[in-house]
Design a protein around this motif. Structure first.
Motif, PDB file in Angstrom:
ATOM      1  N   MET A 106       0.865  -1.176   0.000  1.00 47.35           N
ATOM      2  CA  MET A 106       0.000   0.000   0.000  1.00 47.35           C
ATOM      3  C   MET A 106       0.902   1.226   0.000  1.00 47.35           C
ATOM      4  SD  MET A 106      -1.086   0.487   4.028  1.00 47.35           S
ATOM      5  CE  MET A 106      -1.626   2.183   3.716  1.00 47.35           C
ATOM      6  N   ASP A 161      -7.388   2.035   3.095  1.00 51.76           N
ATOM      7  CA  ASP A 161      -7.838   2.173   1.708  1.00 51.76           C
ATOM      8  C   ASP A 161      -8.753   3.370   1.529  1.00 51.76           C
ATOM      9  OD1 ASP A 161      -9.870   1.125   3.215  1.00 51.76           O
ATOM     10  OD2 ASP A 161     -10.307  -0.561   1.873  1.00 51.76           O
ATOM     11  N   GLU A 162      -8.274   4.546   1.951  1.00 50.72           N
ATOM     12  CA  GLU A 162      -9.043   5.781   1.759  1.00 50.72           C
ATOM     13  C   GLU A 162      -9.198   6.097   0.270  1.00 50.72           C
ATOM     14  OE1 GLU A 162      -7.124   8.860   3.937  1.00 50.72           O
ATOM     15  OE2 GLU A 162      -7.143   7.747   5.826  1.00 50.72           O
ATOM     16  N   GLN A 163      -8.218   5.679  -0.516  1.00 57.27           N
ATOM     17  CA  GLN A 163      -8.263   5.847  -1.972  1.00 57.27           C
ATOM     18  C   GLN A 163      -7.367   4.779  -2.589  1.00 57.27           C
ATOM     19  OE1 GLN A 163      -5.305   9.352  -3.083  1.00 57.27           O
ATOM     20  NE2 GLN A 163      -6.627  10.008  -1.381  1.00 57.27           N
ATOM     21  N   PHE A 164      -7.323   4.729  -3.930  1.00 59.96           N
ATOM     22  CA  PHE A 164      -6.517   3.742  -4.632  1.00 59.96           C
ATOM     23  C   PHE A 164      -5.749   4.413  -5.763  1.00 59.96           C
ATOM     24  CE2 PHE A 164      -9.857   1.334  -2.620  1.00 59.96           C
ATOM     25  CZ  PHE A 164      -9.246   0.153  -2.227  1.00 59.96           C
ATOM     26  N   LYS A 169      -3.554  -0.015  -6.017  1.00 65.53           N
ATOM     27  CA  LYS A 169      -2.917  -0.143  -4.721  1.00 65.53           C
ATOM     28  C   LYS A 169      -3.627   0.763  -3.705  1.00 65.53           C
ATOM     29  CE  LYS A 169       0.459  -3.017  -5.639  1.00 65.53           C
ATOM     30  NZ  LYS A 169       0.553  -4.351  -4.971  1.00 65.53           N
ATOM     31  N   PRO A 170      -3.962   0.220  -2.521  1.00 66.04           N
ATOM     32  CA  PRO A 170      -4.633   1.050  -1.514  1.00 66.04           C
ATOM     33  C   PRO A 170      -3.718   2.130  -0.970  1.00 66.04           C
ATOM     34  CG  PRO A 170      -4.092  -1.106  -0.609  1.00 66.04           C
ATOM     35  CD  PRO A 170      -3.781  -1.174  -2.076  1.00 66.04           C
ATOM     36  N   CYS A 171      -4.316   3.266  -0.630  1.00 72.46           N
ATOM     37  CA  CYS A 171      -3.591   4.392  -0.054  1.00 72.46           C
ATOM     38  C   CYS A 171      -4.353   4.847   1.190  1.00 72.46           C
ATOM     39  CB  CYS A 171      -3.487   5.559  -1.030  1.00 72.46           C
ATOM     40  SG  CYS A 171      -2.767   5.145  -2.635  1.00 72.46           S
ATOM     41  N   GLY A 172      -3.660   4.955   2.296  1.00 71.77           N
ATOM     42  CA  GLY A 172      -4.328   5.362   3.528  1.00 71.77           C
ATOM     43  C   GLY A 172      -3.383   5.300   4.702  1.00 71.77           C
TER      44      GLY A 172
END
Length: 446
Positions: A106, A161-164, A169-172
């Motif tokens: 991530m 996983d606030e955004q992708f 790929k998850p971003c958070g």
């Protein structure tokens, strides 16, 4: 299943997990008896692992064989100096910064000064180091507060996983990934189910978090910002009547809407005895307090910088429950591990990061002195620079710290502030930390 029975069943597994954590903490303590050698060994390991990355080739890592070589070859810089490399990693070219074969699990998000968020690559190696740091922190904390051993844990975190990215790929928050991938023995002790951290409406999230903890005698509360713990309890106080009704009926009726799929996974049993105890606590004390439903052994959260101003309110709500700072943590890594309650100071995390320090009054200067951990002075204030498994090298974190003591050959330091938060209108050079401390003393009547 009763609490005592559950603890008995889990004890053998916890014993094995505890032995593993104990080995980690012994190795950690041993490393601080030879800080410079530990740092040299880690630097060499990082350099050899990253020689064939684009950044490694651009800075001729293959020819670096000492710390002095490293200083000469790699400049100190902030995120913008790595933006091009990280953009390549986000696009799928992971070897721009990371060794071949290191998958990106991530991207840990943190705010950027230019308005664009910072994306910090999280690899299995980086995650393993972060988890080891938490294991060392947790074992030392539980050794000091054995009443919390094998007790339910309430951890307030943000989603991973606030955004992708465009490649999915998850971003958070890395705290979300740590929670989701926790060992089963530890996961069983967590009272907050997956999905609650993603609730966007704050009152609903705090109410649901508290509701999930009721009915289990929470022993440890862990979060980054103490205001989260305070808001959770204050939300329960504001909605005490509904909360008691939910406990009695085995229901969940938060102030805002909640995703039906999440609601379907949250199951509660009616508990009229607990509801009656909470109602009696309000009649006796005039408000709902944590002691009416939990016997908390320790609160774990930040206490340094401006966050120290929240501590009086924590004491009002929880009484004499000890508070342990969780250390200097950022999206980029863990940089200190506190060993005692009641202080924001922690020992430098020298086993996961190559650390350097710039004297505070020289930060930003082209010819600033750069010191290694064993070269610092007690009472000195510094800005922290690191290199670690994120693929970031001599990265200026812009966190100001102060050395308050030593553990063997390693500094114990406390977080003061982020960035150059200093007023210098007429040469007074008043720092943010000094203002916060003055306000704390005024508020305490000192």
């Amino acid at each position: 299943m009763g609490v005592d029975i559950a603890r008995t069943i889990l004890r053998p597994v916890a014993y094995i997990a505890g032995r593993h954590a104990a080995r980690q903490i012994r190795a950690f303590f041993k490393a601080h008896r030879s800080t410079r050698a530990t740092q040299d060994k880690l630097l060499d390991k990082l350099l050899r692992s990253h020689e064939n990355t684009a950044f490694g080739r651009d800075h001729n890592f293959a020819s670096i064989h000492s710390y002095e070589d490293f200083k000469a070859a790699v400049p100190i810089q902030g995120y913008e100096g790595f933006r091009t490399y990280i953009d390549r990693v986000i696009a799928g070219d992971t070897t721009a910064l990371l060794p071949e074969g290191q998958d990106v699990l991530m991207f840990s998000l943190t705010s950027g000064t230019t308005g664009r968020p910072k994306h910090i690559p999280v690899t299995p190696t980086f995650l393993r180091n972060m988890r080891r740091g938490w294991n060392i922190f947790g074992l030392k904390m539980l050794r000091d507060h054995p009443k919390g051993w094998l007790r339910p844990i309430l951890a307030i975190s943000s989603p991973m996983d606030e955004q992708f990215t465009a490649r999915g790929k998850p971003c958070g928050a890395i705290s979300g990934l740590l929670s989701a991938t926790q060992k089963r023995i530890v996961r069983r002790m967590y009272v907050i189910p997956p999905g609650v951290s993603a609730v966007s409406d704050a009152p609903t999230k705090y109410y649901t978090t508290l509701r999930c903890g009721l009915g289990r005698n929470v022993g440890i509360i862990t979060t980054a910002n103490p205001s989260s713990t305070i808001k959770m309890i204050e939300t329960g106080q504001a909605m005490a009547e509904q909360l008691i009704r939910d406990v009695a009926d085995g229901t969940l009726k938060p102030p805002g809407g909640i995703d039906p799929h999440l609601a379907a996974r949250l199951r509660f049993k009616p508990d009229r005895a607990l509801a009656a105890r909470m109602a009696e606590g309000i009649r006796r004390d005039g408000e709902l307090l944590p002691r009416h439903f939990w016997d908390v052994a320790c609160l774990n959260n930040w206490t340094g910088g401006t966050l120290g101003l929240y501590l009086p309110r924590l004491r009002e709500l929880f009484g004499v429950v000890p508070v342990r700072d969780i250390g200097l943590l950022a999206s980029e890594g863990r940089f200190s591990i506190p060993m005692d309650d009641g202080t924001p100071a922690g020992v430098a995390e020298i086993t996961a990061n190559v650390l350097e320090f710039i004297p505070a009054d020289e930060h930003g200067s082209d010819n600033a002195e750069v010191l290694r951990p064993h070269e610092l002075e007690t009472g000195g204030e510094y800005y922290l620079v690191f290199s670690n498994w994120t693929g970031l090298w001599r990265y200026d974190l812009r966190d100001r710290v102060r050395v308050v003591g030593w553990m063997d050959q390693s500094p114990v330091f406390e977080f003061l502030s982020r960035g150059h938060h200093t007023a210098n209108i007429t040469g007074e050079k008043i720092t943010e930390h000094q203002v916060v401390e003055a306000m704390r003393r005024i508020g305490a009547g000192m």
